[in-house]
Design an enzyme around this catalytic site. Structure first.
Site, PDB file in Angstrom:
ATOM      1  CE  LYS A 120      -4.486  -1.599   0.143  1.00  0.00           C
ATOM      2  NZ  LYS A 120      -5.805  -1.303  -0.518  1.00  0.00           N
ATOM      3  CE  LYS A 171      -5.983 -13.007  -6.726  1.00  0.00           C
ATOM      4  NZ  LYS A 171      -6.145 -12.366  -5.506  1.00  0.00           N
ATOM      5  CE  LYS A 223     -13.739  -6.292  -6.075  1.00  0.00           C
ATOM      6  NZ  LYS A 223     -14.347  -6.346  -4.773  1.00  0.00           N
TER       7      LYS A 223
HETATM    8  P1  AMP Z   1     -11.130  -8.801  -3.368  1.00  0.00           P
HETATM    9  O1  AMP Z   1     -12.422  -8.111  -3.614  1.00  0.00           O
HETATM   10  O2  AMP Z   1      -9.992  -8.795  -4.278  1.00  0.00           O
HETATM   11  O3  AMP Z   1     -10.733  -8.454  -2.017  1.00  0.00           O
HETATM   12  O4  AMP Z   1     -11.601 -10.673  -3.289  1.00  0.00           O
HETATM   13  C1  AMP Z   1     -12.289 -11.198  -2.265  1.00  0.00           C
HETATM   14  C2  AMP Z   1     -11.461 -12.978  -2.258  1.00  0.00           C
HETATM   15  O5  AMP Z   1     -12.270 -12.653  -3.120  1.00  0.00           O
HETATM   16  C3  AMP Z   1     -10.261 -13.024  -1.475  1.00  0.00           C
HETATM   17  O6  AMP Z   1      -9.965 -13.178  -0.421  1.00  0.00           O
HETATM   18  C4  AMP Z   1     -10.314 -13.948  -2.371  1.00  0.00           C
HETATM   19  O7  AMP Z   1     -10.720 -15.329  -1.936  1.00  0.00           O
HETATM   20  C5  AMP Z   1     -11.502 -13.688  -3.922  1.00  0.00           C
HETATM   21  N1  AMP Z   1     -10.869 -13.950  -4.823  1.00  0.00           N
HETATM   22  C6  AMP Z   1     -10.832 -12.700  -5.294  1.00  0.00           C
HETATM   23  N2  AMP Z   1      -9.974 -12.717  -6.303  1.00  0.00           N
HETATM   24  C7  AMP Z   1      -9.870 -14.007  -7.239  1.00  0.00           C
HETATM   25  C8  AMP Z   1      -9.264 -14.597  -8.050  1.00  0.00           C
HETATM   26  N3  AMP Z   1      -9.196 -14.554  -9.291  1.00  0.00           N
HETATM   27  N4  AMP Z   1      -9.130 -16.444  -8.166  1.00  0.00           N
HETATM   28  C9  AMP Z   1      -9.802 -16.820  -6.943  1.00  0.00           C
HETATM   29  N5  AMP Z   1     -10.256 -15.863  -5.342  1.00  0.00           N
HETATM   30  C10 AMP Z   1     -10.310 -14.746  -5.871  1.00  0.00           C
END
Ligand code: AMP
Length: 329
Positions: A111, A194, A197
């Site tokens: 960050k 991956k 967002k």
């Molecule tokens: P985020 O919205 O990036 O904070 O993600 C929240 C949770 O969603 C993460 O802790 C992962 O468990 C899951 N997640 C997000 N992106 C992925 C991805 N591309 N592949 C698998 N799991 C994901």
């Protein structure tokens, strides 16, 4: 029954990565564990959202969780800022957390690199707030991705340290819960490793049919294999991973055979992926729209969640105050 807690920061719509990587497993877990899910709106303040942002994104995540099948009668869903006891535990944990160890947390360092103009104290003490959320409910297990592993280590460290300082066996050390044998990693539509967002490579649960089709048909590929049984370049391997998630193993094997025989037509594969993605997403999308327009229902769910979480939190805080030496209030 073992307790499971999981939070998500309300920073936009859920995408297929969130769905296959987390929410789909939560729906299963709510029948097997004593689960609670929360929307981490305090955590989101580290990036200074506007009040409008906060209100909308909390509502969005809640509607999307419900649409995916999380049932608040089985697993309460609460908004973090509705449970004020968390702040008190956060303060106590802050007192026993040291600058050096907080500065060494990888996500903090990241960050600092990403937002050098906004290195606020909330970023530094992020692991303390996360630990407060978890320890408050005496969670046995916390479903986390790899990126959160270090914060889980901190939560365990803070639990042990509290017990040692006050010579009690009060907090238990929460385990990281890897719900799949192999962590699912959903690749992005740009061929990158991956879906995320900030990567701008997502298929969102709320995307309409046309958008889903357009995004998948435009997913990055190459010119096709030039040799029989050729090893797949990363972008193509990623497309196949996505294909297996959306269409199942049988379909992915079928296209794999075609690839090995150099007969693959990515367009056909993508057409099937788009059709199956829409089959999966259509009912979810419909429910998102219905929930998002039912403020009374969302309010009821949030209130019910806040009551369940606050009851547990209040008990913990009373006990913690007594351990530390504060009066009962
Ligand atoms: P985020 O919205 O990036 O904070 O993600 C929240 C949770 O969603 C993460 O802790 C992962 O468990 C899951 N997640 C997000 N992106 C992925 C991805 N591309 N592949 C698998 N799991 C994901």
């Amino acid at each position: 029954m073992e307790r499971v807690i999981s939070g998500i920061r309300p920073t936009g719509n859920l995408h297929l990565g969130n769905y296959f990587g987390a929410v789909k497993s939560f729906v299963k877990m709510q029948d097997e564990y004593d689960c609670m899910f929360f929307i981490a709106d305090w955590h989101s303040l580290t990036t200074h959202p506007t009040p409008e942002n906060i209100r909308n994104s909390v509502k969005t995540i809640l509607s999307e969780y419900l649409a995916c099948g999380i049932d608040p009668d089985k697993a309460p869903i609460y908004v973090q800022s509705d449970v004020k006891q968390v702040l008190e535990l956060y303060l106590y944990l802050n007192m026993n957390a040291y600058l050096g160890e907080l500065e060494r947390v990888t996500s903090f360092k990241e960050k600092v690199r990403k937002q050098p103009d906004n290195v606020n104290a909330g970023l530094l003490t992020y692991p303390c707030l996360m630990a407060a959320d978890i320890l408050m409910h005496k969670a046995d297990k916390v479903p986390v991705g790899k990126d959160q592993e270090q914060n889980m280590e901190m939560a365990r460290l803070f639990a042990r340290r509290f017990n040692r300082i006050y010579n009690v066996e009060y907090f238990k050390e929460p385990a990281s819960f890897h719900f799949a044998d192999k962590a699912v990693k959903v690749p992005g539509l740009d061929g990158s490793g991956k879906m995320g967002k900030s990567e701008g490579n997502c298929l969102y649960l709320c995307d309409d049919e046309k958008t889903v089709t357009k995004k998948i048909m435009r997913a990055v590929t190459d010119q096709g294999p030039t040799q029989l049984n050729q090893e797949k370049p990363e972008v193509i391997q990623n497309l196949f991973t996505l294909c297996e998630l959306l269409c199942g193993k049988e379909a992915a094997d079928y296209y794999n055979d075609l690839y090995n025989r150099m007969e693959i037509r990515y367009g056909d594969m993508k057409k099937q992926m788009a059709a199956d993605a829409n089959k999966l997403l259509a009912p979810i999308r419909e429910k998102i729209t219905a929930y998002a327009s039912d403020d009374a229902l969302l309010e009821r769910v949030m209130r019910q969640g806040a009551e369940a979480a606050s009851a547990r939190a209040e008990k913990t805080i009373e006990e913690v105050r007594e351990i530390i030496g504060f009066r009962k209030i």
